[in-house]
Design a protein around this motif. Structure first.
Motif, mmCIF file in Angstrom:
data_model
loop_
_atom_site.group_PDB
_atom_site.id
_atom_site.type_symbol
_atom_site.label_atom_id
_atom_site.label_comp_id
_atom_site.label_asym_id
_atom_site.label_seq_id
_atom_site.Cartn_x
_atom_site.Cartn_y
_atom_site.Cartn_z
ATOM 1 N N HIS A 84 -11.458 8.977 1.766
ATOM 2 C CA HIS A 84 -11.887 8.811 0.365
ATOM 3 C C HIS A 84 -13.079 9.737 0.098
ATOM 4 O O HIS A 84 -14.001 9.817 0.910
ATOM 5 C CB HIS A 84 -12.307 7.362 0.087
ATOM 6 C CG HIS A 84 -11.178 6.381 0.169
ATOM 7 N ND1 HIS A 84 -10.954 5.418 -0.789
ATOM 8 C CD2 HIS A 84 -10.205 6.214 1.098
ATOM 9 C CE1 HIS A 84 -9.893 4.692 -0.459
ATOM 10 N NE2 HIS A 84 -9.433 5.153 0.699
ATOM 11 N N GLN B 87 0.818 -1.213 0.000
ATOM 12 C CA GLN B 87 0.000 0.000 0.000
ATOM 13 C C GLN B 87 0.852 1.263 0.000
ATOM 14 O O GLN B 87 1.183 1.798 1.052
ATOM 15 C CB GLN B 87 -0.931 -0.041 1.222
ATOM 16 C CG GLN B 87 -2.117 0.874 1.100
ATOM 17 C CD GLN B 87 -3.299 0.421 1.943
ATOM 18 O OE1 GLN B 87 -3.301 -0.675 2.490
ATOM 19 N NE2 GLN B 87 -4.297 1.247 2.034
ATOM 20 N N HIS C 189 -5.763 -2.602 6.270
ATOM 21 C CA HIS C 189 -5.468 -1.801 7.468
ATOM 22 C C HIS C 189 -6.548 -1.950 8.542
ATOM 23 O O HIS C 189 -7.223 -0.999 8.914
ATOM 24 C CB HIS C 189 -5.140 -0.341 7.154
ATOM 25 C CG HIS C 189 -6.105 0.434 6.297
ATOM 26 N ND1 HIS C 189 -7.438 0.513 6.585
ATOM 27 C CD2 HIS C 189 -5.916 1.180 5.180
ATOM 28 C CE1 HIS C 189 -8.023 1.288 5.683
ATOM 29 N NE2 HIS C 189 -7.125 1.694 4.824
ATOM 30 N N ASP D 83 1.032 2.492 3.949
ATOM 31 C CA ASP D 83 -0.033 3.400 3.469
ATOM 32 C C ASP D 83 0.539 4.794 3.201
ATOM 33 O O ASP D 83 -0.172 5.793 3.276
ATOM 34 C CB ASP D 83 -1.193 3.467 4.477
ATOM 35 C CG ASP D 83 -2.518 3.876 3.819
ATOM 36 O OD1 ASP D 83 -2.570 3.957 2.581
ATOM 37 O OD2 ASP D 83 -3.488 4.120 4.553
ATOM 38 N N HIS E 228 -12.439 -0.383 4.597
ATOM 39 C CA HIS E 228 -13.308 0.799 4.554
ATOM 40 C C HIS E 228 -14.760 0.363 4.580
ATOM 41 O O HIS E 228 -15.535 0.693 3.685
ATOM 42 C CB HIS E 228 -12.985 1.658 3.321
ATOM 43 C CG HIS E 228 -11.669 2.364 3.430
ATOM 44 N ND1 HIS E 228 -11.520 3.526 4.143
ATOM 45 C CD2 HIS E 228 -10.441 2.057 2.950
ATOM 46 C CE1 HIS E 228 -10.248 3.915 4.079
ATOM 47 N NE2 HIS E 228 -9.578 3.037 3.372
ATOM 48 N N GLU F 250 -7.847 0.551 -4.139
ATOM 49 C CA GLU F 250 -8.494 0.671 -2.837
ATOM 50 C C GLU F 250 -9.724 1.548 -3.024
ATOM 51 O O GLU F 250 -9.650 2.760 -3.050
ATOM 52 C CB GLU F 250 -7.532 1.293 -1.822
ATOM 53 C CG GLU F 250 -8.037 1.156 -0.398
ATOM 54 C CD GLU F 250 -7.255 1.998 0.598
ATOM 55 O OE1 GLU F 250 -6.502 2.892 0.180
ATOM 56 O OE2 GLU F 250 -7.421 1.761 1.803
HETATM 57 ZN ZN LIG Z 1 -7.431 3.046 3.306
#
Ligand SMILES: [Zn+2]
Length: 385
Positions: free
Chosen positions: A134, A47, A209, A267, A188, A120
Motif C-alpha cells: 500500500h 478479497q 491475511h 487476494d 496491515h 482495505e
Molecule cells: Zn493486504
C-alpha cells in the motif's frame, strides 16, 4: 428448470439437484454412476482486487470494467466476492466506490456476484512491512467522518473494513463501524497486544491475511501474529496460494485457530493471469516473477498481492493443513458467506442455486480443484452440467 447430477462434496453421495427460478427446488439421491463431478456451494472470496489487467483501484474505473472483473471469477467456482479497494487517495476511493455501487445497481450480472466491498485501508500502518504494497503517501490515521463519507458514496456497500488498531482513534472507529453492521478486520498492522485486545473488545472480528502484511523480521514473542492467533473471537483469513504462507505456517495456523475460524482468500489482483514482467499499476511498479509471485518491482521479499484464484487456495489448504474436502469448502464458501451476511449458503432445498461442479486435483495439476461448471443464481455461467 435445470437439473444437475453430481456427488455431494460432504457425503460424496450422488444426487440429482433440481433448480428452479434461481433456487434449489429438489435434491434427491440417485444411483451411483462413473465420472460424476463433485458439487458444493459456490466459493466466496472476501478479497479480490481485480483481474486480467483491471483493478478496482483505478481512477478511470467504469461500470464495464467492474462487470469484467465480476465475470472473471466464474471459471474458478467463485459465485460471490467482495470488490476490494486498497489504500489510496480520497478522490480515487470516492470515484471507485461510486462506480462499483453503480455497477451493482445497474447490472444484474454484477449484483449476482459482488455483494459488497472490502475497504482495505487507508487506516493501516505506515511502516515498511506491515504496510505491504500500500502506498505510504495515502496511509492515514483513522477518521470516522471520512469512513462515513466513503460508505455514503458506496451506497452502504462497504461490508468489510481492514484497519490497523495501532492508532489511538482505532477502537473508537471500530466500535462505530461494527455498530453499523460492517465486519471489521485487523490487518496491515504492528499493533501491540493491548491494542489488538482493545480492537476486538470494540468489535473487530477478523484478521486480514494473517501472517502477511507484517515485518519480514519480528520479535519471536510476544508479537501481533501470536496475539491474533490466540484470540478465539477473531476469524483469520489466510492466503493459501502457495506463495504468501509456507505450508507449515498454514498447517499451524489452521490447527491453532481451528478450521471453523479460518477463511480462505485469494487476494487476487489485476495481475491475475498476466505473464512475468514489470507492470505499472495503482499500487506502483509491480513485478510478476517467473514463479508467479507478485512483488513490488525490485523487492522480491515483499508480496504485493496474488495471482491465483480460490480453486487453488482450496486445494492447497487440503494439502498443506491435511484437512478434508468438506472442511476446506467450509473455509472457502459457507464460513465467508456467513461473515458478510449471505444467509443459507448451503447445498439444500430452498437455498439459492449458487453452486460449482468440480473434480479433485488431478495428477498433472495437484494444486487446484478442476472446475467443470459454475451456476450462479440458477444460471450456468461457466462450463457445462
Ligand atoms: Zn493486504
Amino acid at each position: 428448470m435445470l437439473a444437475i447430477v453430481a456427488r455431494r462434496f460432504d457425503t460424496l453421495r450422488p444426487v440429482r439437484i433440481e433448480i428452479d427460478r434461481g433456487f434449489i427446488a429438489g435434491l434427491t439421491p440417485v444411483p451411483d454412476q462413473e465420472g460424476l463431478p463433485l458439487v458444493a456451494p459456490g466459493l466466496v472470496d472476501l478479497q479480490i482486487n481485480g483481474y486480467g489487467g483491471v483493478e478496482f483501484n483505478d481512477p478511470q474505473l467504469t461500470v464495464e470494467k467492474v462487470r469484467r472483473v465480476a465475470l472473471s471469477q466464474d471459471p474458478f467456482g467463485v459465485t460471490s466476492f467482495l470488490a476490494t479497494l486498497t489504500t489510496d487517495s480520497h478522490a480515487v476511493f470516492a470515484q471507485a466506490l461510486a462506480v462499483i455501487a453503480r455497477a451493482i445497481g445497474q447490472s444484474g450480472e454484477v449484483a449476482a456476484r459482488i455483494p459488497g466491498i472490502h475497504l482495505e485501508g487507508p487506516f493501516i500502518s505506515p511502516d515498511d512491512g506491515p504496510r505491504g504494497a500500500h502506498p505510504r503517501e495515502h496511509v492515514r490515521p483513522p477518521d470516522w467522518d471520512e469512513f462515513a463519507r466513503l460508505q455514503d458514496l458506496a451506497q452502504g456497500r462497504i461490508k468489510l473494513l481492514t484497519i490497523s488498531p495501532e492508532y489511538d482513534g482505532a477502537a473508537d472507529l471500530i466500535r462505530k463501524a461494527a455498530k453499523t453492521g460492517v465486519l471489521v478486520a485487523i490487518g496491515h498492522t504492528k499493533a501491540t497486544a493491548d491494542q489488538i485486545n482493545a480492537a476486538v473488545d470494540a468489535g473487530a472480528r477478523m484478521s486480514t491475511h494473517l501472517g502477511n502484511g507484517a515485518h519480514p523480521q519480528i520479535r519471536r514473542h510476544p508479537n501481533y501474529i501470536w496475539d491474533q492467533l490466540a484470540d478465539d473471537r477473531l476469524v483469520a483469513s489466510l492466503i493459501t496460494d502457495g506463495h504468501h504462507l509456507p505450508p507449515a505456517v498454514v498447517k499451524s495456523m489452521v490447527r491453532a485457530k481451528a478450521p471453523e475460524r479460518i477463511v480462505l482468500v485469494s487476494d487476487i489482483t489485476s495481475m491475475g493471469g498476466m505473464p512475468p514482467g514489470k507492470y505499472h499499476t495503482g499500487l506502483g511498479e509491480l513485478e510478476v516473477l517467473p514463479s508467479g509471485k507478485l512483488v513490488p518491482a525490485g523487492q522480491p521479499e515483499i508480496l504485493a498481492g496474488a495471482s491465483l484464484a480460490m480453486n487453488v487456495c482450496v486445494a492447497n489448504v487440503m494439502r498443506f493443513a491435511g484437512v478434508d474436502l468438506p472442511t476446506a469448502i467450509g473455509m472457502a464458501s459457507m464460513r465467508p458467506a456467513e461473515l458478510i451476511g449471505i444467509r443459507g449458503h448451503v447445498l439444500d432445498v430452498g437455498a439459492a442455486a449458487n453452486l460449482f461442479m468440480f473434480d479433485l486435483p488431478a495428477a498433472d495439476s495437484p494444486d487446484r480443484l478442476v472446475v467443470r461448471a459454475t451456476v450462479n443464481q440458477g444460471s450456468i455461467v461457466f462450463g457445462r452440467v
